[in-house]
Design a protein around this motif. Structure first.
Motif, PDB file in Angstrom:
ATOM      1  N   UNK A  34       0.795  -1.222   0.000  1.00  0.00           N
ATOM      2  CA  UNK A  34       0.000   0.000   0.000  1.00  0.00           C
ATOM      3  C   UNK A  34       0.825   1.270   0.000  1.00  0.00           C
ATOM      4  N   UNK A  35       2.140   1.134   0.070  1.00  0.00           N
ATOM      5  CA  UNK A  35       3.032   2.291   0.089  1.00  0.00           C
ATOM      6  C   UNK A  35       3.765   2.397  -1.252  1.00  0.00           C
ATOM      7  N   UNK A  36       3.869   3.599  -1.771  1.00  0.00           N
ATOM      8  CA  UNK A  36       4.541   3.802  -3.062  1.00  0.00           C
ATOM      9  C   UNK A  36       5.753   4.713  -2.890  1.00  0.00           C
ATOM     10  N   UNK A  37       6.653   4.626  -3.853  1.00  0.00           N
ATOM     11  CA  UNK A  37       7.815   5.516  -3.875  1.00  0.00           C
ATOM     12  C   UNK A  37       7.357   6.971  -3.982  1.00  0.00           C
ATOM     13  N   UNK A  39       4.703   8.300  -2.764  1.00  0.00           N
ATOM     14  CA  UNK A  39       4.217   8.774  -1.469  1.00  0.00           C
ATOM     15  C   UNK A  39       5.375   9.053  -0.515  1.00  0.00           C
ATOM     16  N   UNK A  40       6.385   8.184  -0.548  1.00  0.00           N
ATOM     17  CA  UNK A  40       7.567   8.402   0.291  1.00  0.00           C
ATOM     18  C   UNK A  40       8.248   9.708  -0.097  1.00  0.00           C
ATOM     19  N   UNK A  41       8.434   9.898  -1.393  1.00  0.00           N
ATOM     20  CA  UNK A  41       9.103  11.107  -1.883  1.00  0.00           C
ATOM     21  C   UNK A  41       8.293  12.365  -1.571  1.00  0.00           C
ATOM     22  N   UNK A  42       6.982  12.287  -1.767  1.00  0.00           N
ATOM     23  CA  UNK A  42       6.136  13.458  -1.528  1.00  0.00           C
ATOM     24  C   UNK A  42       6.134  13.846  -0.058  1.00  0.00           C
ATOM     25  N   UNK A  43       6.069  12.849   0.818  1.00  0.00           N
ATOM     26  CA  UNK A  43       6.071  13.127   2.257  1.00  0.00           C
ATOM     27  C   UNK A  43       7.390  13.759   2.682  1.00  0.00           C
ATOM     28  N   UNK A  44       8.492  13.293   2.073  1.00  0.00           N
ATOM     29  CA  UNK A  44       9.813  13.851   2.397  1.00  0.00           C
ATOM     30  C   UNK A  44      10.101  15.143   1.634  1.00  0.00           C
ATOM     31  N   UNK A  45       9.184  15.506   0.707  1.00  0.00           N
ATOM     32  CA  UNK A  45       9.349  16.708  -0.118  1.00  0.00           C
ATOM     33  C   UNK A  45      10.631  16.649  -0.953  1.00  0.00           C
ATOM     34  N   UNK A  46      10.820  15.492  -1.559  1.00  0.00           N
ATOM     35  CA  UNK A  46      11.948  15.304  -2.476  1.00  0.00           C
ATOM     36  C   UNK A  46      11.411  14.636  -3.738  1.00  0.00           C
ATOM     37  N   UNK A  47      12.230  14.534  -4.739  1.00  0.00           N
ATOM     38  CA  UNK A  47      11.828  13.847  -5.966  1.00  0.00           C
ATOM     39  C   UNK A  47      12.076  12.343  -5.830  1.00  0.00           C
ATOM     40  N   UNK A  49      13.765  10.317  -7.735  1.00  0.00           N
ATOM     41  CA  UNK A  49      15.159   9.895  -7.931  1.00  0.00           C
ATOM     42  C   UNK A  49      15.998   9.954  -6.651  1.00  0.00           C
ATOM     43  N   UNK A  50      15.650  10.845  -5.724  1.00  0.00           N
ATOM     44  CA  UNK A  50      16.403  10.919  -4.465  1.00  0.00           C
ATOM     45  C   UNK A  50      16.227   9.619  -3.680  1.00  0.00           C
ATOM     46  N   UNK A  51      15.003   9.109  -3.649  1.00  0.00           N
ATOM     47  CA  UNK A  51      14.734   7.842  -2.943  1.00  0.00           C
ATOM     48  C   UNK A  51      15.480   6.711  -3.634  1.00  0.00           C
ATOM     49  N   UNK A  52      15.421   6.687  -4.984  1.00  0.00           N
ATOM     50  CA  UNK A  52      16.129   5.643  -5.724  1.00  0.00           C
ATOM     51  C   UNK A  52      17.638   5.724  -5.494  1.00  0.00           C
ATOM     52  N   UNK A  54      19.232   6.659  -2.834  1.00  0.00           N
ATOM     53  CA  UNK A  54      19.635   6.157  -1.519  1.00  0.00           C
ATOM     54  C   UNK A  54      19.364   4.655  -1.336  1.00  0.00           C
ATOM     55  N   UNK A  55      18.277   4.155  -1.946  1.00  0.00           N
ATOM     56  CA  UNK A  55      17.866   2.781  -1.630  1.00  0.00           C
ATOM     57  C   UNK A  55      17.640   1.884  -2.842  1.00  0.00           C
ATOM     58  N   UNK A  56      17.655   2.453  -4.033  1.00  0.00           N
ATOM     59  CA  UNK A  56      17.469   1.636  -5.223  1.00  0.00           C
ATOM     60  C   UNK A  56      16.018   1.321  -5.524  1.00  0.00           C
ATOM     61  N   UNK A  57      15.097   1.642  -4.629  1.00  0.00           N
ATOM     62  CA  UNK A  57      13.685   1.350  -4.841  1.00  0.00           C
ATOM     63  C   UNK A  57      12.976   1.103  -3.525  1.00  0.00           C
ATOM     64  N   UNK A  58      11.688   0.807  -3.620  1.00  0.00           N
ATOM     65  CA  UNK A  58      10.884   0.591  -2.418  1.00  0.00           C
ATOM     66  C   UNK A  58      11.364  -0.639  -1.648  1.00  0.00           C
ATOM     67  N   UNK A  59      11.761  -1.683  -2.387  1.00  0.00           N
ATOM     68  CA  UNK A  59      12.236  -2.892  -1.722  1.00  0.00           C
ATOM     69  C   UNK A  59      13.466  -2.608  -0.866  1.00  0.00           C
TER      70      UNK A  59
END
Length: 298
Positions: A34-37, A39-47, A49-52, A54-59
């Motif tokens: 139920x969680x998406x990349x 949503x994570x990015x929007x909550x952190x106010x980043x794009x 690609x920033x999440x990718x 640091x972690x390569x993806x949601x997994x």
């Protein structure tokens, strides 16, 4: 007119911790699926690609969150199992799990949300397996000292850990009764069994006073150590009494078996004597019949 102060730019490590914290909350609330990349990015106010980056993806971020929670809980359980007396080990392990649930509800929800304890796969099953392997070593030593088969320790470890873990899942939402009372009843069932349940179980004072990673109310460490020693001595004395009672019961059982064996031997001897008498009477009757034939030939 002054320009608004710009936000301080986070360092890479700070951004990573922020993303982990946000993801932890979202995974606990909505689960992995139920969680998406986005949503994570929007909550952190980043794009995204920033999440990718640091972690390569949601997994990747999910794996980090789960690993942290598992290591935290395993550390608490491991510390609890370092107590010297088996009853105290059990009490502290139960208290450690419930304290983790109380202090890290989001983390525990993540561990149990996407896999069930009985499913055999997934994070929670893996966690139970790791804890059970530690409990197995403790039980193997305890079984050996009591004359039980140590090979049964893995099975009993799964039973014990499963009982505590599933109780923790239930308590995660209800939160009643309190942590110590739930732990006391868990230990009551595990330690005393159904036939010996204590109607008013309580946690021993030594486990109640033991609060790892949290500063105790009293700073008198010497007093706590002395109290711990006194309680350990009390438990050892109780164990000695129990062992003595077991030995007395075993002696009584041996005496009963010997008495039964003696009675069986006497009964067997009586049957043998009766059989000899019967055979002798049969021989006498046969001899009398032959003599009768000699005295009165046809």
């Amino acid at each position: 007119m002054t320009e608004p102060r710009s936000r301080r730019r986070m360092s890479g490590a700070e951004r990573r911790e922020q993303l982990i914290h946000i993801s932890r909350t979202l995974f606990a609330e909505k689960g992995f699926d139920g969680t998406s990349i986005e949503e994570i990015a929007a909550t952190a106010q980043v794009s995204k690609p920033v999440v990718y980056e640091h972690f390569g993806g949601k997994e990747g971020v999910y794996a980090v969150v789960v690993d942290r929670e598992m290591q935290k809980l395993l550390g608490m359980i491991t510390e609890a199992l370092s107590a010297s007396h088996s009853l105290v080990k059990l009490e502290r392990a139960a208290l450690a799990l419930l304290r983790y649930i109380e202090e890290s509800s989001e983390g525990f929800r993540i561990l149990v949300r996407d896999s069930h304890a009985a499913s055999g796969t997934g994070t929670f099953a893996s966690l139970i397996s790791e804890i059970a392997s530690q409990v197995e070593d403790v039980l193997a030593d305890e079984f050996a000292s009591r004359g039980y088969d140590p090979k049964l320790a893995p099975m009993y470890a799964q039973m014990l850990v499963g009982m505590v873990a599933l109780t923790g899942q239930w308590w995660l939402d209800v939160r009643k009764p309190g942590r110590e009372e739930v732990a006391a009843h868990l230990v009551n069932l595990a330690w005393n069994g159904l036939t010996g349940l204590n109607p008013n179980p309580t946690i021993t004072a030594t486990s109640r006073a033991h609060t790892p990673a949290v500063k105790p109310r009293t700073t008198n460490e010497k007093e706590l150590r002395e109290f711990e020693k006194a309680r350990e001595k009390e438990l050892k004395e109780a164990e000695k009494v129990r062992q003595r009672e077991l030995k007395e019961a075993e002696k009584a059982r041996v005496r009963e078996l010997k008495e039964r064996e003696r009675l069986l031997k006497e009964a067997e001897k009586a049957r043998e004597r009766e059989e000899k008498i019967r055979q002798r009477e049969a021989r006498l009757a046969e001899r009398a019949a032959r003599l009768e034939q000699v005295d009165h030939p046809e």
